[in-house]
Design an enzyme around this catalytic site. Structure first.
Site, mmCIF file in Angstrom:
data_model
loop_
_atom_site.group_PDB
_atom_site.id
_atom_site.type_symbol
_atom_site.label_atom_id
_atom_site.label_comp_id
_atom_site.label_asym_id
_atom_site.label_seq_id
_atom_site.Cartn_x
_atom_site.Cartn_y
_atom_site.Cartn_z
ATOM 1 N N HIS A 29 -5.275 6.499 -2.126
ATOM 2 C CA HIS A 29 -4.575 7.497 -1.470
ATOM 3 C C HIS A 29 -4.243 8.289 -2.781
ATOM 4 O O HIS A 29 -3.072 8.823 -2.936
ATOM 5 C CB HIS A 29 -3.205 6.993 -0.723
ATOM 6 C CG HIS A 29 -3.436 6.375 0.496
ATOM 7 N ND1 HIS A 29 -3.704 7.243 1.579
ATOM 8 C CD2 HIS A 29 -3.811 5.115 0.740
ATOM 9 C CE1 HIS A 29 -3.874 6.200 2.672
ATOM 10 N NE2 HIS A 29 -4.072 4.906 2.213
ATOM 11 N N GLY A 57 -17.838 1.543 11.161
ATOM 12 C CA GLY A 57 -18.460 2.514 11.747
ATOM 13 C C GLY A 57 -17.782 3.891 11.920
ATOM 14 O O GLY A 57 -18.437 5.131 12.417
ATOM 15 N N GLU A 81 0.778 -1.269 -0.257
ATOM 16 C CA GLU A 81 0.043 -0.153 -0.090
ATOM 17 C C GLU A 81 0.906 1.138 -0.055
ATOM 18 O O GLU A 81 1.096 1.744 0.987
ATOM 19 C CB GLU A 81 -0.823 -0.039 1.332
ATOM 20 C CG GLU A 81 -2.049 1.005 1.227
ATOM 21 C CD GLU A 81 -2.976 1.286 2.380
ATOM 22 O OE1 GLU A 81 -3.622 2.073 2.579
ATOM 23 O OE2 GLU A 81 -2.658 0.163 3.219
ATOM 24 N N HIS A 122 -9.966 0.835 0.120
ATOM 25 C CA HIS A 122 -10.776 1.544 1.290
ATOM 26 C C HIS A 122 -11.440 2.597 0.674
ATOM 27 O O HIS A 122 -11.355 3.914 0.686
ATOM 28 C CB HIS A 122 -10.199 2.118 2.382
ATOM 29 C CG HIS A 122 -8.712 2.627 2.141
ATOM 30 N ND1 HIS A 122 -8.421 3.575 1.525
ATOM 31 C CD2 HIS A 122 -7.538 2.427 3.061
ATOM 32 C CE1 HIS A 122 -7.117 3.985 1.910
ATOM 33 N NE2 HIS A 122 -6.681 3.271 2.489
ATOM 34 N N ASP A 151 -8.252 -3.514 6.949
ATOM 35 C CA ASP A 151 -7.245 -2.541 7.268
ATOM 36 C C ASP A 151 -6.710 -2.655 8.591
ATOM 37 O O ASP A 151 -6.271 -1.536 9.040
ATOM 38 C CB ASP A 151 -7.750 -1.140 6.936
ATOM 39 C CG ASP A 151 -6.659 -0.163 6.469
ATOM 40 O OD1 ASP A 151 -5.730 -0.614 6.473
ATOM 41 O OD2 ASP A 151 -6.777 1.183 6.585
ATOM 42 N N ALA A 172 -5.976 5.647 11.666
ATOM 43 C CA ALA A 172 -4.791 5.154 11.434
ATOM 44 C C ALA A 172 -5.117 3.649 11.278
ATOM 45 O O ALA A 172 -5.010 2.798 12.276
ATOM 46 C CB ALA A 172 -3.816 5.290 12.636
ATOM 47 N N ARG A 209 -19.415 18.698 -10.264
ATOM 48 C CA ARG A 209 -18.724 19.090 -11.465
ATOM 49 C C ARG A 209 -17.547 18.203 -11.794
ATOM 50 O O ARG A 209 -16.848 18.342 -12.484
ATOM 51 C CB ARG A 209 -18.415 20.574 -11.387
ATOM 52 C CG ARG A 209 -19.595 21.391 -11.535
ATOM 53 C CD ARG A 209 -19.301 23.008 -11.259
ATOM 54 N NE ARG A 209 -20.406 23.787 -11.463
ATOM 55 C CZ ARG A 209 -21.070 24.335 -10.271
ATOM 56 N NH1 ARG A 209 -20.750 23.717 -9.107
ATOM 57 N NH2 ARG A 209 -22.336 24.906 -10.202
ATOM 58 N N HIS A 252 -14.771 5.044 9.321
ATOM 59 C CA HIS A 252 -14.218 5.114 7.860
ATOM 60 C C HIS A 252 -15.315 5.890 6.987
ATOM 61 O O HIS A 252 -15.164 6.544 6.469
ATOM 62 C CB HIS A 252 -13.338 3.878 7.182
ATOM 63 C CG HIS A 252 -12.308 4.049 7.962
ATOM 64 N ND1 HIS A 252 -12.060 3.338 9.242
ATOM 65 C CD2 HIS A 252 -10.959 4.149 7.411
ATOM 66 C CE1 HIS A 252 -10.671 3.194 9.390
ATOM 67 N NE2 HIS A 252 -10.124 3.607 8.443
#
Length: 377
Positions: A188, A242, A124, A209, A267, A301, A220, A244
């Site tokens: 990311h 609950g 990642e 994620h 994660d 985190a 737009r 993220h």
């Protein structure tokens, strides 16, 4: 020796059946009937395919980045097996090349030794967008170089997965990665809709994620979220803890994606399976508040989520049947990895990776390759 398991119910990944024997031999399912000479074991509960988690940063008190070695992989696998995960992608967040090489070496050894649960490796980063770095260390974010490409080209790493920002990696380079057998996921990232579409056209097949650390859907500019929801062929991982993603947002996304293209991920960090309340991460501490993980500034985190809880949350948040939530944790991620012929479902010739679920939908037992690796006391 063959063993025949007879559970109250069996969910094979497609249908729910009653009192169907499952016979296992040499780590594989060999029949859905009893076999002469096989030991018979009665199980009370529902037998279901084991969970497949493509984003696991740690567990059992170990974080892959902090100690990228075989001991860490063993601890991670044992911790997550207690919550039904029978296959996982050890995930290394953005780090320097030496740590990436160590992580790759550890995964190669684990696969050579058939360490239960390890399917490959998920890098990642480090080719991310600084503007959407989240908790990733900015000093290690960088462009893709020959050094990383050598790691990605290895053929002893099992399933290979990379999360990258498409504004930092050109489509022709994404095509090279795909040609090396890498599953490219987008995340990311601050990429716009068009840049994201170009990455998908180059061979990217997933989003890491969904909603978190990516350009948002606006009137737009559809952003990466809009591209992810509109693309019918890609898979979206989603963290249903609950914290993220709001339940309403998650439900909307589930309606938008075709069936089978949204998969549960945890994660999860090192605290899964422990009572610890903090852990070190690149010179700072990450703290647990209930089931929420954040640094001292309150930035999320990773998660303190296990896959069994994610499945239960999916039923509540998405308003779906339990069997469909199970597929989101087993069959669909197996399909994403291209392993659905042997994992994510119970089928003759498939891996004997399954779990026993109680009526309250907690995990009572876990088997990997026909061997029990977890039993609830």
């Amino acid at each position: 020796m063959s063993v025949t398991y007879i559970a109250d119910h069996i969910f094979d990944g497609e249908t729910l059946r009653q009192d169907v024997p499952v016979t296992v031999s040499d780590g594989r399912i060999v029949a859905f009937e009893g076999c002469a000479g096989a030991e018979e074991i009665r199980l009370h509960g529902m037998l279901a395919p084991g969970f497949v988690d493509v984003q696991v940063n740690g567990g059992g008190g170990y974080l892959f980045n902090n100690a990228p070695d075989l001991e860490t992989l063993k601890a991670m696998g044992a911790a997550h097996a207690a919550f039904g995960t029978t296959g996982f992608m050890p995930t290394l967040v953005t780090d320097d090349i030496a740590v990436m090489q160590q992580a790759a070496d550890a995964v190669a050894v684990a696969l050579a030794q058939n360490l239960p649960g390890v399917l490959g490796v998920h890098f990642e980063g480090p080719h991310l967008a600084g503007a959407r770095k989240g908790i990733h260390p900015e000093n290690h974010i960088r462009e893709l170089s020959e050094q990383e490409l050598i790691v990605y080209a290895r053929n002893d790493l099992g399933d290979k997965m990379i999360t990258l920002a498409p504004e930092t990696v050109a489509p022709d380079v994404i095509a090279v990665l795909v040609g090396l057998g890498v599953k490219v996921c987008l995340g990311h990232s601050n990429a716009d809709y068009e840049t994201t579409q170009a990455a998908l056209a180059a061979g990217a097949t997933g989003f890491t994620h969904l909603f978190n650390a990516m350009s948002r859907l606006n009137s737009r500019d559809p952003g990466m979220v809009g591209a992810a929801l509109l693309d019918p062929d890609s898979w979206c991982g989603i963290i249903l803890d609950g914290h993220h993603v709001h339940a309403g947002t998650a439900r909307l996304a589930h309606h938008a994606k075709p069936r089978g293209k949204m998969m549960l991920v945890t994660d999860s960090m090192s605290l899964i399976g422990t009572q610890e309340e903090s852990f070190p991460f690149f010179g700072e501490l990450i703290f647990r508040d209930g089931d929420r993980l954040a640094n001292g500034d309150g930035v999320l985190a990773g998660s303190h989520l296990d896959m069994a809880t994610a499945v239960r949350n999916a039923v509540t948040y998405l308003g779906i049947e339990y069997e469909e939530a199970l597929r989101m944790a087993s069959l669909y991620p197996a399909e994403f990895l291209g392993q659905d012929q042997t994992r994510g479902r119970l089928t003759v010739g498939g891996a004997a990776d399954f779990i026993l679920l109680k009526d309250d939908r907690t995990v009572q037992g876990t088997w990997i390759g026909g061997k029990k690796v977890f039993k609830k006391i």
